[in-house]
Design a protein around this motif. Structure first.
Motif, PDB file in Angstrom:
ATOM      1  N   ARG A 155       2.291 -14.134  -6.625  1.00 44.01           N
ATOM      2  CA  ARG A 155       3.112 -13.594  -5.534  1.00 44.01           C
ATOM      3  C   ARG A 155       2.977 -12.064  -5.536  1.00 44.01           C
ATOM      4  N   ASP A 156       2.814 -11.604  -4.327  1.00 43.23           N
ATOM      5  CA  ASP A 156       2.692 -10.143  -4.168  1.00 43.23           C
ATOM      6  C   ASP A 156       4.085  -9.534  -4.209  1.00 43.23           C
ATOM      7  N   SER A 157       4.382  -8.730  -5.228  1.00 42.10           N
ATOM      8  CA  SER A 157       5.731  -8.164  -5.391  1.00 42.10           C
ATOM      9  C   SER A 157       6.009  -7.007  -4.456  1.00 42.10           C
ATOM     10  N   THR A 158       4.964  -6.528  -3.746  1.00 43.13           N
ATOM     11  CA  THR A 158       5.202  -5.390  -2.848  1.00 43.13           C
ATOM     12  C   THR A 158       5.711  -5.808  -1.489  1.00 43.13           C
ATOM     13  N   LYS A 159       5.623  -7.119  -1.199  1.00 43.47           N
ATOM     14  CA  LYS A 159       6.093  -7.602   0.088  1.00 43.47           C
ATOM     15  C   LYS A 159       7.593  -7.771   0.046  1.00 43.47           C
ATOM     16  N   THR A 160       8.220  -7.275   1.113  1.00 45.10           N
ATOM     17  CA  THR A 160       9.687  -7.376   1.217  1.00 45.10           C
ATOM     18  C   THR A 160      10.123  -8.018   2.511  1.00 45.10           C
TER      19      THR A 160
END
Length: 638
Positions: A17-22
């Motif tokens: 999972r891309d942690s930069t996506k909000t």
């Protein structure tokens, strides 16, 4: 980062999972332009990732949809055929129902010219058969039910049959010359036909039979010009009967009786019926009626007294007043054709009718039963002197006399005899030395008298009185009192048919019986016998000593007795051997004949073959074929 970069399969545990996506919202696909809603295709997905799809216009997509798939994928395979289901399985218990009617001409009736008959037409889908059934109408007078049985109905002369496609609402069908009008169908039929693409006509109203509808109209009420409506009374009071219970007491006349009757009053026409009440074995003929059902006159005109009633019936011209329901009152007499009946009770329906009609709350119930006379005591006729009183009385108890019932003491006292020695009390000198043996049988309370023969006495001995019950002197004839065991004791005077006897002696069994049954005897009687037996026992040794001095063989006899007593000390028969000899010694002389002697010894298992016992028998035999059992019994007593 996508899994395609790393070359990992998209499986749990291998994706990151891309942690930069909000932002994870969906893109907007609906907008408005110039007031119109405009749809637009999304270009990015959730999280802002760009969608990897072909950006084709709607026209291009429609053009691709019109292209045949087999140009790309080749010829498609044919689908397998559907499973075959026969009609009798697919349409089992599925029936189409239509409501119809047909018109029938009635040429012979003046009230109706035609008749409408309603029917139900059933179509069976499993075999395309049909049946016509007419519902049964009660009291219609015409045969109804199944008009046409189930089969394939012909449609024309060509050979075609009716099919469900030929049936619809609001049409006429002809079956065997009769035209049926179909007006409606049920819900299942409507749903089935509509599912098959048939357009149903609107339902019609069922035609009604004019004659049947006319019968449902209320009847016309006719006004009778007279004050009393006989028809209305018949319809109202039909099968309603008042029941009274009465008696006719005719005991004042000779041979009169008090008889019971039942009075029936019919409210329908004011007629009365009188029925007899028969009882079992009343001695009367089985006639059910005393008077037939008819109207009863209460008051006659004066000129009607000479009216020949036995020939002509009484009419309203000869009667001023008839009996009505108000004349029948419980507790009052009622005179009918010269007989006076007393009404003492009625049934519950009559009580309710009088309560509602005349306002009488409760009719009483009068007890007319007469007290029974006291039972007549059966008195026996006086005794005539023949036979026993109990035996003669059986002729008064039954037509065929039976022997009197035996007492249970016959079983308890069987073969028990009390013996006494008696002398005749007589002024004649020759009778003073006569001796008699009284035998009292406890089983039957009878007495027998035996006189031992005495040589050269001039009197023939033997049976003086056979077995019979002896009545006491001054005893009443109707209720005689007989001699019992308590009347016999030493010194008692027994009067037997005019002859007086004095009891002088008794055997030892009498004393034993009196001591074991002391309640049956008086103390004086018991003491007299006990004292007499003791005196005899006291005088016996002196007599033996005297005989021993006079008889030289006495010493030998006493020695044998002592020897036998030692040898047979425990012999089982020593207790009842004396009583056995006394039974056969009718004369109480102390001697028995040789045959009887050996018979008794054999029954008691006495060892007569022993040499010492044989010598004792020889010494106890004085001659003449007789044996003195008194000395013999002494050898078996302690």
């Amino acid at each position: 980062m996508s899994n395609s970069v790393h070359g990992l399969p998209f499986l749990p545990g291998t994706s990151f999972r891309d942690s930069t996506k909000t932002a994870f919202h969906r893109s907007q696909t609906l907008g408005y332009r110039n007031g119109y809603a405009v749809a637009r295709r999304p270009t990015v997905g959730i999280g802002g990732d760009r969608l990897q799809v072909n950006q084709l216009s709607q026209a291009e997509l429609d053009e691709l949809a019109r292209k045949a798939p087999f140009l790309t994928y080749g010829q498609a395979k044919k689908a397998p055929p559907a499973e075959f289901i026969p009609a009798y399985v697919a349409f089992d218990k599925k029936v189409l129902k239509f409501d119809a009617y047909f018109q029938e001409d009635v040429p012979i009736s003046t009230e109706e010219h035609y008749r409408i008959r309603q029917v139900n037409i059933y179509y069976y889908l499993e075999d395309d058969s049909m049946s016509v059934i007419e519902p049964v109408v009660e009291n219609s007078g015409i045969p109804q039910g199944k008009l046409i049985k189930r089969h394939c109905l012909p449609k024309n002369n060509v050979g075609d049959h009716y099919h469900w496609k030929d049936l619809n609402r609001g049409i006429d069908i002809t079956i065997y010359g009769k035209t049926f009008r179909i007006v409606d169908c049920d819900q299942f039929t409507q749903a089935f036909l509509e599912s098959q693409g048939i357009e149903l006509n609107p339902p019609e109203k069922m035609a009604l039979d004019p004659y049947t509808e006319s019968r449902k109209q209320p009847l016309r009420k006719y006004v009778t010009p007279s004050d009393f409506d006989q028809l209305k009374r018949f319809l109202t009071f039909d099968k309603q009967v008042l029941r009274f219970y009465a008696i006719w007491d005719d005991t004042d006349n000779m041979f009169g009786e008090c008889q019971n009757y039942i009075l029936h009053y019919y409210l329908m026409d004011d007629t009365v019926e009188i029925r007899e009440v028969h009882e079992r074995n009343d001695g009367r003929d089985p006639f059910p009626l005393l008077m037939n059902r008819q109207r009863i006159p209460k008051v006659l005109v004066e000129n009607a007294k000479n009216f020949p009633q036995c020939v002509l019936e009484i009419s309203d011209q000869e009667v001023l007043e008839w009996y009505t329901a108000k004349d029948f009152i419980v507790g009052k007499p009622l005179t009918i054709f010269g007989r006076t009946f007393f009404i003492y009770d009625c049934d519950p329906f009559t009580r309710q009718y009088y309560r509602e009609k005349f306002g009488i709350p409760d009719l009483p119930c009068i007890d007319v039963s007469k007290p029974k006379p006291p039972p007549v005591k059966q008195e026996l006729p006086p005794y005539n002197g023949y036979g026993l009183v109990e035996d003669s009385a059986q002729n008064c108890f039954a037509l065929i006399p039976k022997p009197p019932k035996k007492d249970i003491k016959m079983l308890l006292s069987d073969n028990k005899v009390l013996r006494y020695l008696a002398a005749l009390e007589s002024p004649i000198p020759e009778d003073k030395d006569r001796r008699f043996i009284f035998s009292y049988f406890l089983a039957t309370d009878m007495i027998s008298i035996f006189e031992p023969p005495v040589r050269n006495s001039g009197i023939i001995g033997g049976m003086y009185l056979g077995r019979s019950r002896v009545v006491k002197p001054l005893s009443p004839v109707d209720n005689p009192i007989y001699y019992g065991p308590g009347d016999f004791f030493i010194g008692a005077v027994i009067e037997v048919f005019g002859h007086r006897f004095v009891i002088l002696d008794a055997d030892e069994y009498v004393l034993k019986y009196m001591e074991s049954n002391a309640a049956q005897f008086s103390p004086e009687a018991l003491s007299s016998v006990q004292n007499h037996i003791r005196k005899q026992e006291a005088s016996a040794p002196a007599l033996e000593n005297k005989q021993a001095k006079e008889d030289p063989s006495t010493q030998e006899l006493e020695a044998l007795i002592d020897t036998i007593q030692k040898q047979l000390k425990d012999h089982p028969c020593k207790d009842n051997i004396y009583e056995a000899f006394q039974i056969y010694d009718k004369e109480n002389s102390g001697f028995v004949d040789r045959e009887t002697f050996f018979k008794i010894c054999d029954s008691l298992n006495v060892p007569v073959d022993d040499s010492v016992v044989k010598e004792l028998i020889r010494l106890c035999s004085p001659g003449e074929g007789r044996i003195n059992y008194y000395n013999f019994v002494r050898a078996f007593s302690n």
